[in-house]
Design a protein around this motif. Structure first.
Motif, PDB file in Angstrom:
ATOM      1  N   ILE A 380       0.849  -1.187   0.000  1.00 13.13           N
ATOM      2  CA  ILE A 380       0.000   0.000   0.000  1.00 13.13           C
ATOM      3  C   ILE A 380       0.885   1.237   0.000  1.00 13.13           C
ATOM      4  O   ILE A 380       2.099   1.161   0.237  1.00 13.13           O
ATOM      5  N   TYR A 381       0.267   2.389  -0.277  1.00 11.91           N
ATOM      6  CA  TYR A 381       0.914   3.678  -0.048  1.00 11.91           C
ATOM      7  C   TYR A 381       0.374   4.230   1.261  1.00 11.91           C
ATOM      8  O   TYR A 381      -0.847   4.335   1.441  1.00 11.91           O
ATOM      9  N   GLY A 382       1.263   4.578   2.182  1.00 15.04           N
ATOM     10  CA  GLY A 382       0.785   5.073   3.452  1.00 15.04           C
ATOM     11  C   GLY A 382       1.876   5.764   4.252  1.00 15.04           C
ATOM     12  O   GLY A 382       3.065   5.699   3.923  1.00 15.04           O
ATOM     13  N   ASP A 383       1.436   6.427   5.310  1.00  8.82           N
ATOM     14  CA  ASP A 383       2.345   7.071   6.259  1.00  8.82           C
ATOM     15  C   ASP A 383       2.622   6.072   7.370  1.00  8.82           C
ATOM     16  O   ASP A 383       1.720   5.723   8.138  1.00  8.82           O
ATOM     17  N   ASN A 384       3.853   5.622   7.464  1.00  7.98           N
ATOM     18  CA  ASN A 384       4.202   4.556   8.404  1.00  7.98           C
ATOM     19  C   ASN A 384       3.884   4.957   9.853  1.00  7.98           C
ATOM     20  O   ASN A 384       3.324   4.166  10.618  1.00  7.98           O
ATOM     21  N   ASN A 385       4.194   6.183  10.235  1.00  2.00           N
ATOM     22  CA  ASN A 385       3.977   6.611  11.614  1.00  2.00           C
ATOM     23  C   ASN A 385       2.486   6.688  11.955  1.00  2.00           C
ATOM     24  O   ASN A 385       2.066   6.250  13.036  1.00  2.00           O
ATOM     25  N   GLN A 386       1.694   7.228  11.024  1.00  3.42           N
ATOM     26  CA  GLN A 386       0.266   7.337  11.293  1.00  3.42           C
ATOM     27  C   GLN A 386      -0.404   5.962  11.321  1.00  3.42           C
ATOM     28  O   GLN A 386      -1.276   5.704  12.168  1.00  3.42           O
ATOM     29  N   LEU A 387      -0.016   5.085  10.404  1.00  3.17           N
ATOM     30  CA  LEU A 387      -0.592   3.741  10.399  1.00  3.17           C
ATOM     31  C   LEU A 387      -0.185   2.969  11.655  1.00  3.17           C
ATOM     32  O   LEU A 387      -0.981   2.203  12.215  1.00  3.17           O
ATOM     33  N   LYS A 388       1.034   3.175  12.095  1.00  2.38           N
ATOM     34  CA  LYS A 388       1.465   2.519  13.329  1.00  2.38           C
ATOM     35  C   LYS A 388       0.617   3.019  14.491  1.00  2.38           C
ATOM     36  O   LYS A 388       0.183   2.234  15.346  1.00  2.38           O
ATOM     37  N   ARG A 389       0.332   4.308  14.528  1.00  2.00           N
ATOM     38  CA  ARG A 389      -0.513   4.872  15.586  1.00  2.00           C
ATOM     39  C   ARG A 389      -1.910   4.272  15.515  1.00  2.00           C
ATOM     40  O   ARG A 389      -2.541   3.981  16.541  1.00  2.00           O
ATOM     41  N   LEU A 390      -2.434   4.091  14.295  1.00  2.00           N
ATOM     42  CA  LEU A 390      -3.754   3.498  14.099  1.00  2.00           C
ATOM     43  C   LEU A 390      -3.830   2.099  14.708  1.00  2.00           C
ATOM     44  O   LEU A 390      -4.714   1.799  15.520  1.00  2.00           O
ATOM     45  N   PHE A 391      -2.888   1.226  14.322  1.00  5.41           N
ATOM     46  CA  PHE A 391      -2.964  -0.173  14.757  1.00  5.41           C
ATOM     47  C   PHE A 391      -2.594  -0.330  16.240  1.00  5.41           C
ATOM     48  O   PHE A 391      -3.177  -1.173  16.934  1.00  5.41           O
ATOM     49  N   VAL A 392      -1.681   0.485  16.708  1.00  4.33           N
ATOM     50  CA  VAL A 392      -1.353   0.433  18.141  1.00  4.33           C
ATOM     51  C   VAL A 392      -2.572   0.850  18.957  1.00  4.33           C
ATOM     52  O   VAL A 392      -2.881   0.235  20.006  1.00  4.33           O
ATOM     53  N   ASN A 393      -3.287   1.871  18.491  1.00  3.17           N
ATOM     54  CA  ASN A 393      -4.480   2.337  19.191  1.00  3.17           C
ATOM     55  C   ASN A 393      -5.532   1.233  19.261  1.00  3.17           C
ATOM     56  O   ASN A 393      -6.113   0.965  20.326  1.00  3.17           O
ATOM     57  N   LEU A 394      -5.793   0.566  18.111  1.00  2.00           N
ATOM     58  CA  LEU A 394      -6.799  -0.487  18.081  1.00  2.00           C
ATOM     59  C   LEU A 394      -6.378  -1.687  18.927  1.00  2.00           C
ATOM     60  O   LEU A 394      -7.214  -2.278  19.636  1.00  2.00           O
ATOM     61  N   LEU A 395      -5.116  -2.071  18.850  1.00  2.92           N
ATOM     62  CA  LEU A 395      -4.641  -3.213  19.643  1.00  2.92           C
ATOM     63  C   LEU A 395      -4.641  -2.886  21.133  1.00  2.92           C
ATOM     64  O   LEU A 395      -4.939  -3.741  21.977  1.00  2.92           O
ATOM     65  N   ASP A 396      -4.318  -1.648  21.474  1.00  6.89           N
ATOM     66  CA  ASP A 396      -4.346  -1.240  22.881  1.00  6.89           C
ATOM     67  C   ASP A 396      -5.765  -1.325  23.430  1.00  6.89           C
ATOM     68  O   ASP A 396      -5.981  -1.790  24.567  1.00  6.89           O
TER      69      ASP A 396
END
Length: 493
Positions: A380-396
């Protein structure tokens, strides 16, 4: 005020358009009536001229037969051209027919081929149309209509419609018949029509404008009621709604739209009010802790270790406040589209595996199992930092709301043009009535039943997904678990 109202503008435009339309109609009607009247007059003159020619020819034929019976055989005698006998017969016919009802108000004049008058029904000025030059040309063989003005009485001009008809025999003009009729009746009719139109046009526009005022008042009466209701609406009574008329027109659509806007405003005010309450509540605890610990430590001298413990505790509370402020700033940036994503080509599987491995440490503390499943290479094309924040938030969130010995599964698979990432847990689930609100800003589930939070995490998650042109969905059953499904545009090989 009325002049500046939309009601006045509608009526004014309507009156202008009506005036223009009626003006065009009046001009067209006047021209049509004029053409019809002149056409009828021309048809009458042409009919009378034809009858005159036939009648004179009948007289002449009788004279010719009498001459033949008398033994006269010269063709010159029987020719009508410049023949004094024909002139006498024409004059006799005119005198005999002067009282004919068919020739009432019609002037008859007969000319020879040179344009000389040989007979006339009335003593009027010569109104011959053909000049001597024209009489010798081919024009003399054509019928023509003209409108001329003559004076039967001194200084009293009279308009006449004149028909000039050359009578052709053996391809030569024998004589010319001219009939004329006054146009007074036509002029009177057209003048009356003109006066009628000039009176009726402004009168019609004026009366229509008056009627339009009442019709506009009736049509816009619901708008006036809406305005009265709107004046009563304040931030304290946003539940007050505009009365919806029992119609299917634009007014009803306006009322519906305004009520929908009021609903959105009420929701926004309610959310902001709730946000202020939650924000104050969230800040109240760390600020109270900070204040209390500082007051305690300042009452007497403390050891270095005690000062360090207080400072560490204060630092935790400051970090908590800082986290709240960062979340709010992040949402504000997404709302105003200020966030600029650092879009790069990313392989989903390694990114998710790294995040899952990091979050397993937190999951292990609650004895929660966490697995990552994928069998495909997904780019995909994406912002690594923002996507990491997304998945960390959901997993948390999944770890927070999943009891001990539960499980969390993360998977990534292609789905059409999208990468489909699923985060599923066996947690306490979300009530069905709450699911549609979980992405709302500042919204939290029942504080008495769930771990307290500020209610911004899922709003930030949704903003990140939408900034990547994707979408996020949720499925949940109470006491059975929750599944978040994220769709992100995929790069095809």
């Amino acid at each position: 005020m009325f002049i500046q109202s939309i009601r006045f503008k509608i009526i004014l435009w309507y009156m202008l358009i009506l005036a223009l339309t009626l003006s065009v109609f009046s001009i067209a009607l006047y021209r049509n009536v004029s053409q019809t009247l002149f056409g009828d007059k021309d048809d009458l003159l042409q009919s009378r001229a034809g009858g005159i020619v036939d009648s004179i020819d009948t007289y002449w034929e009788a004279e010719r037969l009498d001459a033949i019976a008398a033994g006269i055989k010269s063709e010159a005698v029987f020719s009508k051209i410049n023949n004094i006998n024909f002139a006498k017969i024409a004059q006799r016919w005119v005198e005999e027919k002067s009282d004919d009802p068919d020739l009432l108000n019609i002037v008859v004049q007969i000319f020879d081929v040179n344009g000389a008058l040989i007979a006339t029904s009335k003593n009027i000025p010569n109104i011959s149309i053909f000049s001597k030059e024209a009489l010798k040309s081919e024009l003399q063989k054509k019928i023509r209509f003209d409108t001329v003005t003559v004076e039967f009485t001194k200084n009293v001009p009279t308009a006449l419609r004149v028909l000039t008809m050359p009578v052709v025999e053996n391809n030569r003009v024998s004589y010319i018949v001219q009939v004329a009729s006054p146009l007074s009746s036509i002029e009177v009719a057209l003048q009356n029509l003109k006066i009628t139109l000039f009176v009726l046009l402004p009168l019609t526009v004026f009366l229509t404008g008056i009627i339009g005022v009442f019709l506009a008042k009736i049509a816009l009466n619901p708008v006036d009621k809406m305005i009265d209701t709107i004046h009563q609406i304040t931030a304290e009574n946003l539940k007050l709604k505009v009365n919806i008329p029992d119609t299917k027109d634009e007014i009803k659509r306006l009322a519906d739209t305004f009520n929908e806007m009021l609903g959105r405003l009420e929701h926004a005010f309610s959310s902001q009010r709730q946000f202020i309450e939650d924000f104050a509540h969230e800040l109240k605890t760390p600020l109270a802790v900070l204040k209390g610990e500082m007051e305690v430590v300042l009452k007497k001298m403390r050891s270095v270790e005690e000062y360090q413990l207080v400072l560490l505790s204060n630092l935790e509370e400051v970090n908590r406040i800082n986290k709240i402020v960062e979340d709010l700033l992040m949402l504000a940036r997404f709302d105003s589209s200020v966030v600029v994503l650092d879009m790069k080509r990313l392989d989903v599987a390694p990114m998710l595996k790294s995040i899952v491995d990091d979050m397993k440490v937190l999951a292990a503390q609650k004895n929660i199992g966490m697995d990552f499943i994928t069998q495909d290479t997904i780019t995909i094309y994406g912002d690594n930092n923002q996507l990491k924040r997304l998945f960390v938030n959901l997993l948390d969130n999944a770890i927070k709301y999943t009891p001990g010995k539960g499980g969390i599964i993360v998977s990534a698979t292609p789905s059409g043009d999208y990468a489909k990432i699923i985060i599923s847990d066996t947690g306490i689930g979300i009530p069905e009535s709450e699911i549609e609100h979980i992405f709302d800003r500042f919204y939290r589930l029942d504080k008495a039943r769930y771990t307290p939070g500020f209610g911004l995490g899922l709003s930030i998650a949704k903003s990140i997904v939408e900034a990547h042109k994707g979408r996020i969905e949720v499925e949940s059953k109470l006491h059975q678990g929750t599944t978040f499904i994220i769709y992100l545009p995929m790069i095809h090989a």
